[in-house]
Design an enzyme around this catalytic site. Sequence first.
Site, PDB file in Angstrom:
ATOM      1  N   GLY A  17       0.780  -1.227   0.000  1.00  0.00           N
ATOM      2  CA  GLY A  17       0.000   0.000   0.000  1.00  0.00           C
ATOM      3  C   GLY A  17       0.811   1.277   0.000  1.00  0.00           C
ATOM      4  N   SER A  23       1.789   7.970   2.666  1.00  0.00           N
ATOM      5  CA  SER A  23       0.950   6.785   2.813  1.00  0.00           C
ATOM      6  C   SER A  23       1.033   6.207   4.217  1.00  0.00           C
ATOM      7  CB  SER A  23       1.383   5.696   1.823  1.00  0.00           C
ATOM      8  OG  SER A  23       1.301   6.128   0.488  1.00  0.00           O
ATOM      9  N   VAL A  69      -3.551  -6.251  -7.013  1.00  0.00           N
ATOM     10  CA  VAL A  69      -4.332  -7.406  -6.560  1.00  0.00           C
ATOM     11  C   VAL A  69      -5.445  -7.778  -7.534  1.00  0.00           C
ATOM     12  CG1 VAL A  69      -3.805  -7.042  -4.124  1.00  0.00           C
ATOM     13  CG2 VAL A  69      -5.861  -5.976  -5.117  1.00  0.00           C
ATOM     14  N   ILE A  96      -4.508  -1.151   1.492  1.00  0.00           N
ATOM     15  CA  ILE A  96      -4.993  -0.771   0.161  1.00  0.00           C
ATOM     16  C   ILE A  96      -6.509  -0.745   0.149  1.00  0.00           C
ATOM     17  CG2 ILE A  96      -2.978  -1.568  -1.119  1.00  0.00           C
ATOM     18  CD1 ILE A  96      -4.497  -4.144  -1.762  1.00  0.00           C
ATOM     19  N   TYR A 159     -18.655   9.248   3.199  1.00  0.00           N
ATOM     20  CA  TYR A 159     -17.841   8.026   3.132  1.00  0.00           C
ATOM     21  C   TYR A 159     -18.536   6.965   2.281  1.00  0.00           C
ATOM     22  CZ  TYR A 159     -14.216   4.819   4.744  1.00  0.00           C
ATOM     23  OH  TYR A 159     -13.141   3.947   4.810  1.00  0.00           O
ATOM     24  N   LYS A 166     -15.707  -1.413   4.431  1.00  0.00           N
ATOM     25  CA  LYS A 166     -14.815  -1.505   5.590  1.00  0.00           C
ATOM     26  C   LYS A 166     -15.457  -2.304   6.729  1.00  0.00           C
ATOM     27  CE  LYS A 166     -11.186   0.925   4.232  1.00  0.00           C
ATOM     28  NZ  LYS A 166      -9.822   0.344   4.124  1.00  0.00           N
TER      29      LYS A 166
END
Length: 258
Positions: A17, A23, A69, A96, A159, A166
Amino acid sequence: MTTSHLPLAGKRGLIVGVANEHSIAYGCAKVMRDQGADIAITYLNEKAERFVRPLAEGLGASLILPLDVQEDGQLDTVFDAIRDSWGSLDFVVHSIAFCPMDDLHGRVTDCSKDGFLQAMRVSCYSFVEMARLAEPLMVNGGALLTMSYYGADKVVENYNIMGPVKAALESTTRYMAHELGSKGIRVHTISPGPLKTRAASGIAHFDKLIDDAIERAPQNRLVSIEDIGQTAAFLVSDAARALTGEVTYVDGGFNIMA
């Protein structure tokens, strides 16, 4: 402090990530290297490599590898390289996430199937894949870490679809902690407060979110990538050997406020 007395001396970990020096993954990588860990760092593609490679080399990363990925086989290639170079693995940091902009900025009710599946694929299922590939390499136990946000538990304006995504990631953490615990593999979610990262910049009205976090958090400040790195380093260390399945908030106390 000598190398032998560093908290993570002798541990080897994969950190996924890193995009730039801001980051969360870079904050984790820096702290973990400072504490003695040997690390492997991935970059998304050729465009990202020119930003990530100098950072990884500056940290003395043993392995610097490409990883998208969504590309079949790339994750297997990364773990094959780790197996060939190290033979074992002690920790993974999964940092990520992705959602197409139209779906991120729209209502959850209006999210497209493709957008939802892509967000889940990158942000959640990739953590499952990493756990599955890491398991046989964690011969002496280990730790798997991923990153969430307060919007997984409570509705955070703007969001949007990343909240449910999440939430799935946090639940996945608990189930994998249960399944892998007997092998000494611990699984955790870290839930940082808002930071000015490239990924966060895609959230609408992000500056308002930042201001609200500073105003409402008991510490009246934003957390840093170093703060998160320190927590990550603790969770992968032997000092946290009795902890697993947790969602650890690193947000200056914001999450305790009504």
